[in-house]
Design a protein around this motif. Structure first.
Motif, PDB file in Angstrom:
ATOM      1  N   GLU A   1     -67.072 -46.956  82.445  1.00 51.46           N
ATOM      2  CA  GLU A   1     -66.581 -47.094  81.392  1.00 51.46           C
ATOM      3  C   GLU A   1     -67.785 -47.266  80.364  1.00 51.46           C
ATOM      4  N   GLY A   2     -68.575 -47.910  80.638  1.00 50.52           N
ATOM      5  CA  GLY A   2     -69.690 -48.146  79.865  1.00 50.52           C
ATOM      6  C   GLY A   2     -70.116 -49.663  79.577  1.00 50.52           C
ATOM      7  N   TYR A   3     -71.308 -49.990  79.005  1.00 56.51           N
ATOM      8  CA  TYR A   3     -71.860 -51.253  78.845  1.00 56.51           C
ATOM      9  C   TYR A   3     -70.933 -52.076  77.625  1.00 56.51           C
ATOM     10  N   ALA A   4     -70.107 -53.106  77.990  1.00 57.39           N
ATOM     11  CA  ALA A   4     -69.108 -53.890  77.439  1.00 57.39           C
ATOM     12  C   ALA A   4     -69.346 -53.988  76.093  1.00 57.39           C
ATOM     13  N   PRO A   5     -70.375 -54.875  75.699  1.00 57.36           N
ATOM     14  CA  PRO A   5     -70.988 -55.001  74.316  1.00 57.36           C
ATOM     15  C   PRO A   5     -71.024 -53.624  73.407  1.00 57.36           C
ATOM     16  N   LEU A   6     -71.558 -52.702  73.857  1.00 50.30           N
ATOM     17  CA  LEU A   6     -71.705 -51.503  73.288  1.00 50.30           C
ATOM     18  C   LEU A   6     -70.244 -50.797  73.103  1.00 50.30           C
ATOM     19  N   ARG A   7     -69.539 -50.730  74.020  1.00 55.57           N
ATOM     20  CA  ARG A   7     -68.143 -50.453  73.689  1.00 55.57           C
ATOM     21  C   ARG A   7     -67.323 -51.403  72.847  1.00 55.57           C
ATOM     22  N   ASP A   8     -67.541 -52.645  72.617  1.00 54.04           N
ATOM     23  CA  ASP A   8     -66.935 -53.481  71.662  1.00 54.04           C
ATOM     24  C   ASP A   8     -67.529 -53.007  70.143  1.00 54.04           C
ATOM     25  N   TRP A   9     -68.656 -53.021  70.198  1.00 59.43           N
ATOM     26  CA  TRP A   9     -69.209 -52.423  68.871  1.00 59.43           C
ATOM     27  C   TRP A   9     -68.996 -51.303  68.189  1.00 59.43           C
ATOM     28  N   ILE A  10     -68.722 -50.160  69.223  1.00 55.86           N
ATOM     29  CA  ILE A  10     -67.959 -48.990  68.740  1.00 55.86           C
ATOM     30  C   ILE A  10     -66.695 -49.240  68.417  1.00 55.86           C
ATOM     31  N   ALA A  11     -65.878 -49.664  69.119  1.00 55.40           N
ATOM     32  CA  ALA A  11     -64.412 -50.104  68.820  1.00 55.40           C
ATOM     33  C   ALA A  11     -64.418 -50.759  67.439  1.00 55.40           C
ATOM     34  N   ASP A  12     -64.993 -51.623  67.321  1.00 58.19           N
ATOM     35  CA  ASP A  12     -65.003 -52.466  65.804  1.00 58.19           C
ATOM     36  C   ASP A  12     -65.380 -51.314  64.676  1.00 58.19           C
ATOM     37  N   ARG A  13     -66.483 -50.794  65.036  1.00 58.56           N
ATOM     38  CA  ARG A  13     -66.930 -49.900  63.908  1.00 58.56           C
ATOM     39  C   ARG A  13     -66.071 -48.831  63.459  1.00 58.56           C
TER      40      ARG A  13
ATOM     41  N   THR B   1     -55.667 -47.879  62.240  1.00 57.35           N
ATOM     42  CA  THR B   1     -56.225 -47.585  63.694  1.00 57.35           C
ATOM     43  C   THR B   1     -57.119 -48.407  64.197  1.00 57.35           C
ATOM     44  N   ILE B   2     -56.441 -49.319  65.085  1.00 60.90           N
ATOM     45  CA  ILE B   2     -57.153 -50.542  65.414  1.00 60.90           C
ATOM     46  C   ILE B   2     -57.647 -50.186  67.021  1.00 60.90           C
ATOM     47  N   LEU B   3     -58.815 -49.988  67.219  1.00 62.85           N
ATOM     48  CA  LEU B   3     -59.445 -49.733  68.571  1.00 62.85           C
ATOM     49  C   LEU B   3     -59.782 -50.735  69.359  1.00 62.85           C
ATOM     50  N   GLU B   4     -59.710 -50.786  70.632  1.00 59.21           N
ATOM     51  CA  GLU B   4     -60.016 -51.806  71.466  1.00 59.21           C
ATOM     52  C   GLU B   4     -61.073 -50.945  72.536  1.00 59.21           C
ATOM     53  N   ARG B   5     -61.733 -52.140  73.279  1.00 56.20           N
ATOM     54  CA  ARG B   5     -62.844 -51.636  74.483  1.00 56.20           C
ATOM     55  C   ARG B   5     -62.161 -50.638  75.365  1.00 56.20           C
ATOM     56  N   GLU B   6     -60.987 -50.628  75.528  1.00 56.46           N
ATOM     57  CA  GLU B   6     -60.275 -49.769  76.498  1.00 56.46           C
ATOM     58  C   GLU B   6     -59.940 -48.293  75.845  1.00 56.46           C
ATOM     59  N   ASN B   7     -60.242 -48.320  74.491  1.00 56.28           N
ATOM     60  CA  ASN B   7     -60.258 -46.663  73.795  1.00 56.28           C
ATOM     61  C   ASN B   7     -61.681 -46.035  73.873  1.00 56.28           C
TER      62      ASN B   7
ATOM     63  N   ALA C   1     -60.419 -42.505  72.437  1.00 58.01           N
ATOM     64  CA  ALA C   1     -59.123 -41.974  72.635  1.00 58.01           C
ATOM     65  C   ALA C   1     -57.950 -43.118  72.907  1.00 58.01           C
ATOM     66  N   PRO C   2     -56.743 -42.358  73.021  1.00 62.12           N
ATOM     67  CA  PRO C   2     -55.782 -43.279  73.757  1.00 62.12           C
ATOM     68  C   PRO C   2     -55.945 -43.550  75.021  1.00 62.12           C
ATOM     69  N   LYS C   3     -55.439 -44.732  75.376  1.00 63.63           N
ATOM     70  CA  LYS C   3     -55.920 -45.199  76.798  1.00 63.63           C
ATOM     71  C   LYS C   3     -55.547 -44.151  78.076  1.00 63.63           C
ATOM     72  N   ILE C   4     -54.607 -43.498  77.908  1.00 62.15           N
ATOM     73  CA  ILE C   4     -53.997 -42.502  79.095  1.00 62.15           C
ATOM     74  C   ILE C   4     -54.996 -41.455  79.176  1.00 62.15           C
ATOM     75  N   ILE C   5     -55.769 -41.074  77.964  1.00 60.86           N
ATOM     76  CA  ILE C   5     -56.767 -39.911  78.075  1.00 60.86           C
ATOM     77  C   ILE C   5     -58.156 -40.461  78.646  1.00 60.86           C
ATOM     78  N   LEU C   6     -58.484 -41.845  78.105  1.00 60.45           N
ATOM     79  CA  LEU C   6     -59.517 -42.467  78.698  1.00 60.45           C
ATOM     80  C   LEU C   6     -59.601 -42.855  80.249  1.00 60.45           C
ATOM     81  N   ASP C   7     -58.550 -43.118  80.597  1.00 56.91           N
ATOM     82  CA  ASP C   7     -58.302 -43.312  82.103  1.00 56.91           C
ATOM     83  C   ASP C   7     -58.807 -41.910  82.823  1.00 56.91           C
TER      84      ASP C   7
END
Length: 410
Positions: free
Chosen positions: A73-85, A91-97, A261-267
């Motif tokens: 899935e990727g480096y968690a801090p980077l995913r968190d930063w992108i989700a927040d950005r 549209t509230i994104l989470e790390r899992e998106n 993307a929505p979690k079902i697509i990310l999975d």
């Protein structure tokens, strides 16, 4: 051995990129290139990268971990930063998106594998990004082209594509590659309305979104869809899948891109990426995160100042020298200006003469059309040349166009 007969239909459908072939010619240092849509390496934040590496080396355990396998899935801090950005009020994104990919190009590859098969109807702008057409082409879709003007996608033409059965739509709303156009907000809103009316998935490519020189672009399609659906509805009802990349703002060699993307697509994408390459370089993700988290806005401000002056130099020169029979776009950001030559003039033939007589290169526009139109178009990039060099190059190119036009008339 006839290897061609042993190749899959997907492999047989792969075509060489005109840009890649052109880059071989551009190895000649005497050729002035306006061809490659690449960032200026002189603007890479090399000192910052060096500092990040030094700090990592001070912590041997973290340094070794940066060289280890990591989660797909990727480096968690980077995913968190992108989700927040990328999150907005609606549209509230989470790390899992968020999935980290090897550049946005891999995002396109994974999404194509998930959504496209032979005969799938896919709507694309006319013209559109050549690299996307290369990826899509391996899946052998049925393209439905959508007309554009100086403001990008024309909604009426898009609706016609949806009526013809397009189930997917790929677009670069901001400072498009190759045309440089930016879709205004009212058209973006209409695109979202049409997508939900006809149940069409949108691939939104935001590669150039932060490189604006006049004013920020309108809200993204992802953001507008959140407002259209209402707060918290995107996870279940969203049709916009957004792609981003560090290549245009940081440096291409990091090969750090992402998909939201929505979690079902990310999975599904995670499973495909795992089978494809396991994960994106851990070290490169750490470097990208540090560069993004500390000082990104200051760095991008420098890019805007430098590229903006180069854009202005190209437009000023074209305004002064281009024949009245040709036209050009006026981009508000990005890296490209799109030229439409006089009717009947072939940009590929013009390129041969330009290289031979002017030692100047550009990209013929036909490669950016899914329906192989656009023989009289070409793409110019202003990102790697100084204003003075750009002015001289445009003067010479316009003079060549003028000569070719006069020869046609004669």
């Amino acid at each position: 051995m006839n290897w061609e007969n042993r190749l899959s239909k997907d492999a047989q459908s792969i075509k060489a990129s005109e840009i890649r072939e052109l880059l071989k010619i551009l190895e000649d240092p005497e050729i002035l290139s306006f061809a490659g849509g690449i960032p200026d390496p002189q603007l890479f934040p090399m000192d910052r990268v060096r500092d990040i590496r030094i700090n990592l080396e001070k912590n041997p355990a973290a340094d070794r971990q940066a060289m280890q396998y990591s989660q797909t899935e990727g480096y968690a801090p980077l995913r968190d930063w992108i989700a927040d950005r990328c999150s907005t009020e609606n549209t509230i994104l989470e790390r899992e998106n968020v999935l980290i990919t090897n550049g946005a190009q891999q995002s396109l590859t994974l999404l194509s594998t998930i959504f496209l098969e032979a005969g799938t109807k896919l709507a694309v702008a006319s013209p559109t990004y050549l690299g996307a057409l290369q990826v899509f082409g391996t899946r052998r879709p049925d393209y439905i082209t959508v007309d554009t003007d100086e403001n990008g996608i024309i909604p009426e033409s898009l609706e016609e594509a949806f009526k013809k059965g397009a189930r997917l739509f790929y677009t670069i709303p901001d400072f498009q590659n190759p045309g440089g156009m930016t879709i205004p907000e009212d058209r973006r809103v209409r695109i979202i309305e049409l997508a939900h009316q006809y149940d069409v998935v949108i691939f939104e490519d935001t590669a150039y979104r932060t490189l604006y020189y006049d004013a920020p672009p309108p809200p993204s399609l992802l953001e507008l869809e959140g407002a259209f659906l209402g707060k918290g509805q995107w996870q279940e009802k969203g049709l916009v899948i957004q792609m981003g990349t560090a290549s245009k703002t940081l440096m291409p060699a990091l090969r750090v891109g992402w998909t939201t993307a929505p979690k079902i697509i990310l999975d599904k994408m995670v499973l495909l990426k795992q089978a494809n390459d396991l994960h994106t370089s851990t070290l490169n993700q750490i470097i990208a995160h540090e560069l993004f988290f500390n000082g990104l806005d200051e760095h991008v401000a420098i890019l805007r100042e430098v590229y903006g002056k180069r854009r202005d130099a190209m437009l000023d020169a074209l305004r002064q020298y281009i024949p009245n029979s040709a036209s050009y776009t006026v981009p508000k950001g990005g890296m490209f200006v799109w030229i439409t030559l006089p009717e009947g003039m072939d940009a590929k033939d013009l390129l041969e003469k330009s290289i031979a007589h002017e030692k100047l290169a550009f990209v013929p526009g036909k490669a950016f059309f899914a329906d192989e139109k656009g023989a009289n178009t070409l793409r110019l990039s202003f990102s790697t040349c100084s204003p003075d060099v750009i002015r001289d190059g445009m003067k010479r190119l316009c003079a060549l166009i003028q000569r070719e036009q006069m020869a046609q008339v004669a």
